[in-house]
Design a protein around this motif. Sequence first.
Motif, PDB file in Angstrom:
ATOM      1  N   ALA A  55       0.844  -1.211   0.000  1.00  0.00           N
ATOM      2  CA  ALA A  55       0.000   0.000   0.000  1.00  0.00           C
ATOM      3  C   ALA A  55       0.873   1.253   0.000  1.00  0.00           C
ATOM      4  CB  ALA A  55      -0.924  -0.008   1.212  1.00  0.00           C
ATOM      5  N   LEU A  56       1.948   1.216   0.806  1.00  0.00           N
ATOM      6  CA  LEU A  56       2.805   2.409   0.838  1.00  0.00           C
ATOM      7  C   LEU A  56       3.506   2.597  -0.511  1.00  0.00           C
ATOM      8  CD1 LEU A  56       4.026   4.767   2.460  1.00  0.00           C
ATOM      9  CD2 LEU A  56       5.992   3.285   2.891  1.00  0.00           C
ATOM     10  N   ALA A  57       3.974   1.505  -1.094  1.00  0.00           N
ATOM     11  CA  ALA A  57       4.690   1.623  -2.367  1.00  0.00           C
ATOM     12  C   ALA A  57       3.760   2.168  -3.458  1.00  0.00           C
ATOM     13  CB  ALA A  57       5.262   0.275  -2.782  1.00  0.00           C
ATOM     14  N   VAL A  58       2.506   1.706  -3.460  1.00  0.00           N
ATOM     15  CA  VAL A  58       1.548   2.237  -4.443  1.00  0.00           C
ATOM     16  C   VAL A  58       1.381   3.737  -4.210  1.00  0.00           C
ATOM     17  CG1 VAL A  58      -0.872   2.222  -5.164  1.00  0.00           C
ATOM     18  CG2 VAL A  58       0.306   0.052  -4.749  1.00  0.00           C
ATOM     19  N   GLN A  59       1.204   4.102  -2.948  1.00  0.00           N
ATOM     20  CA  GLN A  59       1.015   5.533  -2.623  1.00  0.00           C
ATOM     21  C   GLN A  59       2.208   6.367  -3.097  1.00  0.00           C
ATOM     22  OE1 GLN A  59       0.506   6.231   1.609  1.00  0.00           O
ATOM     23  NE2 GLN A  59       0.600   8.472   1.359  1.00  0.00           N
ATOM     24  N   LEU A  60       3.424   5.878  -2.838  1.00  0.00           N
ATOM     25  CA  LEU A  60       4.619   6.658  -3.213  1.00  0.00           C
ATOM     26  C   LEU A  60       4.785   6.710  -4.732  1.00  0.00           C
ATOM     27  CD1 LEU A  60       7.252   5.495  -0.555  1.00  0.00           C
ATOM     28  CD2 LEU A  60       5.744   7.507  -0.492  1.00  0.00           C
ATOM     29  N   GLU A  61       4.512   5.585  -5.389  1.00  0.00           N
ATOM     30  CA  GLU A  61       4.705   5.581  -6.846  1.00  0.00           C
ATOM     31  C   GLU A  61       3.711   6.534  -7.510  1.00  0.00           C
ATOM     32  OE1 GLU A  61       5.653   1.910  -8.673  1.00  0.00           O
ATOM     33  OE2 GLU A  61       5.371   2.708 -10.703  1.00  0.00           O
ATOM     34  N   LEU A  62       2.479   6.540  -7.009  1.00  0.00           N
ATOM     35  CA  LEU A  62       1.493   7.440  -7.618  1.00  0.00           C
ATOM     36  C   LEU A  62       1.801   8.896  -7.286  1.00  0.00           C
ATOM     37  CD1 LEU A  62      -1.831   5.413  -7.157  1.00  0.00           C
ATOM     38  CD2 LEU A  62      -0.316   5.549  -9.145  1.00  0.00           C
ATOM     39  N   ARG A  63       2.402   9.111  -6.131  1.00  0.00           N
ATOM     40  CA  ARG A  63       2.712  10.495  -5.741  1.00  0.00           C
ATOM     41  C   ARG A  63       3.847  11.076  -6.603  1.00  0.00           C
ATOM     42  NH1 ARG A  63       1.413  13.871  -1.995  1.00  0.00           N
ATOM     43  NH2 ARG A  63       2.861  15.463  -1.266  1.00  0.00           N
ATOM     44  N   TYR A  64       4.861  10.260  -6.833  1.00  0.00           N
ATOM     45  CA  TYR A  64       6.055  10.806  -7.500  1.00  0.00           C
ATOM     46  C   TYR A  64       6.135  10.439  -8.973  1.00  0.00           C
ATOM     47  CZ  TYR A  64       7.212  11.539  -2.623  1.00  0.00           C
ATOM     48  OH  TYR A  64       7.163  11.941  -1.316  1.00  0.00           O
ATOM     49  N   ARG A  65       5.113   9.786  -9.513  1.00  0.00           N
ATOM     50  CA  ARG A  65       5.147   9.408 -10.935  1.00  0.00           C
ATOM     51  C   ARG A  65       5.284  10.693 -11.775  1.00  0.00           C
ATOM     52  NH1 ARG A  65      -1.335   8.009 -11.485  1.00  0.00           N
ATOM     53  NH2 ARG A  65      -1.887   9.819 -10.233  1.00  0.00           N
ATOM     54  N   GLY A  66       6.049  10.571 -12.814  1.00  0.00           N
ATOM     55  CA  GLY A  66       6.192  11.709 -13.726  1.00  0.00           C
ATOM     56  C   GLY A  66       7.165  12.768 -13.252  1.00  0.00           C
ATOM     57  N   LEU A  67       7.749  12.600 -12.068  1.00  0.00           N
ATOM     58  CA  LEU A  67       8.677  13.640 -11.578  1.00  0.00           C
ATOM     59  C   LEU A  67       9.977  13.556 -12.356  1.00  0.00           C
ATOM     60  CD1 LEU A  67       9.384  15.836  -9.454  1.00  0.00           C
ATOM     61  CD2 LEU A  67      10.403  13.985  -8.091  1.00  0.00           C
ATOM     62  N   ARG A  68      10.279  14.596 -13.153  1.00  0.00           N
ATOM     63  CA  ARG A  68      11.528  14.596 -13.916  1.00  0.00           C
ATOM     64  C   ARG A  68      12.671  14.992 -12.988  1.00  0.00           C
ATOM     65  NH1 ARG A  68       8.543  13.052 -17.855  1.00  0.00           N
ATOM     66  NH2 ARG A  68       9.396  12.945 -19.936  1.00  0.00           N
ATOM     67  N   SER A  69      13.805  14.329 -13.155  1.00  0.00           N
ATOM     68  CA  SER A  69      14.917  14.541 -12.227  1.00  0.00           C
ATOM     69  C   SER A  69      16.234  14.478 -13.003  1.00  0.00           C
ATOM     70  CB  SER A  69      14.877  13.454 -11.148  1.00  0.00           C
ATOM     71  OG  SER A  69      14.825  12.188 -11.754  1.00  0.00           O
ATOM     72  N   PRO A  70      17.350  14.880 -12.370  1.00  0.00           N
ATOM     73  CA  PRO A  70      18.617  14.862 -13.108  1.00  0.00           C
ATOM     74  C   PRO A  70      18.968  13.471 -13.611  1.00  0.00           C
ATOM     75  CG  PRO A  70      18.836  16.104 -11.092  1.00  0.00           C
ATOM     76  CD  PRO A  70      17.495  15.458 -11.040  1.00  0.00           C
ATOM     77  N   HIS A  71      18.621  12.447 -12.860  1.00  0.00           N
ATOM     78  CA  HIS A  71      18.853  11.064 -13.300  1.00  0.00           C
ATOM     79  C   HIS A  71      17.599  10.264 -12.988  1.00  0.00           C
ATOM     80  CE1 HIS A  71      21.183   7.579 -14.410  1.00  0.00           C
ATOM     81  NE2 HIS A  71      22.189   8.387 -14.716  1.00  0.00           N
ATOM     82  N   LYS A  72      17.538   9.044 -13.528  1.00  0.00           N
ATOM     83  CA  LYS A  72      16.344   8.252 -13.214  1.00  0.00           C
ATOM     84  C   LYS A  72      16.331   7.908 -11.723  1.00  0.00           C
ATOM     85  CE  LYS A  72      18.655   4.047 -14.647  1.00  0.00           C
ATOM     86  NZ  LYS A  72      18.895   3.163 -15.763  1.00  0.00           N
ATOM     87  N   LEU A  73      15.125   7.743 -11.188  1.00  0.00           N
ATOM     88  CA  LEU A  73      14.976   7.462  -9.759  1.00  0.00           C
ATOM     89  C   LEU A  73      14.305   6.120  -9.561  1.00  0.00           C
ATOM     90  CD1 LEU A  73      13.566  10.903  -8.558  1.00  0.00           C
ATOM     91  CD2 LEU A  73      15.799   9.939  -7.968  1.00  0.00           C
TER      92      LEU A  73
END
Length: 877
Positions: free
Chosen positions: A676-694
């Motif tokens: 449940a936490l992993a789903v929550q975090l993945e949906l929260r940070y999906r699409g976040l562009r960053s200097p490198h892949k996360l």
Amino acid sequence: MKTSPATTPPETAGARATAAHRSSPRRVVVVGNGMVGHELVRRLVAADVGHRIVVFGDEPRPAYDRVRLSSYVATRDVTALALAEPEVYEHPDVQLRSASRVVAIDRDRQVVRTDQGADEAYDELVLATGSRPFVPPVGDGDGPGCHVYRTIEDLDDLVASVASGARRGVVIGGGLLGLEAAEALRTLGLHTTVVEFAPHLMPAQLDAPAAAALRRHVEALGIEVRTEHATKRVVRAADGRPRALEFADGTTLDTDVVVYSAGIRPRDELARDCGLPVGERGGVLVDRTCRTEDPHVWAVGEVAAVDGVTHGLVGPGYAQARVVAARLAGGDGEVPDADLSTKLKLLGVDVASFGDAKATTPAARCVVVDDPVAAVHQKLVVDDDGRLLGGILVGDADAYAVLHQFHLGGEPLPAAPITLLQPAAGDAAPALGPAALPDSCTVCTCSNVTKGEVRAATAGGRITTLAQLKAATNVGTGCGSCATLCQRLMEHELEAAGIEVDRSLCEHFPHTRQELFDIVRTRRVRTFAELLDGWGTGSGCATCKPAVASMLATLWNEHVLDAAHAPLQDTNDRYLANLQRDGTYSVVPRVPAGEITPRQLIVLGEVATEFDLYTKITGGQRVDLFGARLDQLPSIWQRLIDAGFESGHAYGKALRTVKSCVGTAWCRYGVQDSTALAVQLELRYRGLRSPHKLKSAVSGCSRECAEAQSKDFGVIATEKGWNLYVCGNGGMRPRHADLLAEDLDTPTLVRVLDRFLMFYVRTADKLERTSTWFERREGGMEELRAILLDDSLGICDELEAAMADHVASYTDEWAATLADPQKVARFRHFVNDDTPDPDLAYVRERGQRRPVFDHERELLPVLATSGTGRSDGQVGG
Ligand SMILES: Cc1cc2nc3c(=O)[nH]c(=O)nc-3n(C[C@H](O)[C@H](O)[C@H](O)COP(=O)(O)OP(=O)(O)OC[C@H]3O[C@@H](n4cnc5c(N)ncnc54)[C@H](O)[C@@H]3O)c2cc1C
Ligand code: SF4
């Protein structure tokens, strides 16, 4: 006027004027104010011998950087094309007559006549009239919509032609310039095709395997390629504009614009008319001193045929200008053998060729690295003594600058050739760096600058930026291909001397990535053009464009394929998919935390079956679907989106996955609900562009089944809450993550993570992983805790607000793409032709399709092509 040792060329310095020269000023007339004419004038002025110099140029402005002409298409900024020392024309002894064409030479009277009827007398005459583009004999090929590509005016005409409603463009000629012109057409928004008469692209510089790799890169940019096509005529519509090209084999190709890039012809008519000999293939015949048979007439640049040979590159022209300047100043010197190495200047395509690239020297031996997965083809040609005769680098040309120097210097290579391209097992990098070069090697052949001179210029930290180095030594101001090497040399020297190195993003932005990020954020910059306008110079490059694209995406979350952002993207981002070794793409839908419904699994299977995609479960708990053609991507994604999937950003420098174990939901050891936490975090940070892949993971207890401690951020459940680990890394240089905070409740964990991620994306360097970012920071974990937990910088509210903005503005990139016909239109391979790419061929292995390797093409006579959907041929098991 600069006369410092740093700017005075060795030949000219050696040819300092004698008293006799000073006392009798001579009239030097230069016909042609292009790159080489300008270099000559610059050198003559620097020689300071008191010549009176009159320069004629038939273009309406002073010389500009023709090598970087293509950048004008995007910027329309003439000033950005300025050459070194434009102020030479303000010198009292120099007169520039722009928009003034010389039409005749009277050698008996030593006078030239202009198209305005004016006469100008000379003591010495230098022809620097360059070349004109060759227009092949194409029926009806001279008229509206047909263009050449040589001057700013040519580009203005082309842009105007495109603006009048063109959608498709064709470049005739698949050489270096043709590909550059094709990139320009693509930048202008046209669907672009390159038509080449020879069997492969860049036939003069590349062999067939290298050209095949290049073709894959070019096609990945969305540029169509047709080789072995001879153009017969331009078919015109009733209004006189081009409608199509007709080829010798009777086939046609629709187009609205035609650009010729089929070679050049020296502008030698002045010499012919006044009786001076010209070369067999054109060009004013000169000896190695650049003098014609008339002792008072010289020729330099593309119009000169030195010993009968003309060159279409600026480096040999600059060498000729140096010799003539030296000789006119009373010195001597002869032009050396021309260096014909070339490096392509396409965004995102690495191609270089130098020396005996095709290994024609007797007893030459080749070392070849061919990595079809990465579309990299590298070849070094060596002799028995280990000397580098030449080479080709496609897909990865990082080693070009140093290898090129070894070729020019003729020194034996310092290590086994293969290790110069590929690291030996256990090594982090190929065994070649700027330190390996001797001081005597010429690092910039256009301006004739040695490594020793670069070292001297940077000694003691007098120079810390590439721009300063260019100004002081002229390196990188010709064809520009040595700029990376010179920058590395400078940094190496500075670091060796304990001096801090300039970390500007690139030569176009005198700021670090962090500074630029702050500028974009605080000044609310929304486009690359705006940033360049306010805080940069030039037109940008393959380094700054994707880096800025990433910043804009992080902060404003606008669609990466919007008109203002699309041209900045790397190949994968450009098509929202990963380019694979056979030129097809892989599709990775998001599967948050690896949790997937049976129905979705069935849809994945159905789509994979229908499009005959190879399927594989990834290490990050997703399903990768391989083998989709560019034009199939929208249909595939439509099916996936209908089934509730969205883009997994597998192509982007962005959050990839939050992996999870099953935690308390199923596992008898679990202490928290990790899924449940992993789903929550993945949906929260999906699409976040960053200097490198996360990458991230959540484990339900300390048994750590999700391997959270090897991730950029990892969470491990405790009896009391969550432990948060950061800055770990798998991959080539694994790093165990460090514990940032313990026993956090879920809202606090999310808050700290918001802060951590936003702080990283703001302060990391371009392409810097969290692990290297952390190792670079001096304060270590203590400092990071102070900033992120105790708010020592007072920025935590801001960081959280920025993340809240990101979360609120998230939209699925593929859904948005499919909703916009203009964006969908980008996903086309062959616009008017459904024929599958004949290069695509597959075998079946373990029940699925995979692309053939080259050696299999010869072994297997009948191979399945991708066709329009299923592959029929079943080769293998
Ligand atoms: C798009 C593009 C990209 C290129 N990229 C590269 C590259 O990456 N690397 C590389 O080495 N080279 C490259 N080149 C080639 C390079 O630009 C030329 O080698 C170089 O410009 C030649 O200089 P030049 O002075 O001999 O000729 P030019 O720069 O063409 O200058 C000749 C000038 O003389 C003028 N002129 C001609 N006749 C007369 C007359 N009768 N009276 C008055 N003026 C006259 C012309 O109008 C012109 O302005 C590129 C060229 C183009 C077009
Ligand atoms: S990490 Fe712990 S909770 Fe998760 S699967 Fe492994 S043992 Fe079970």
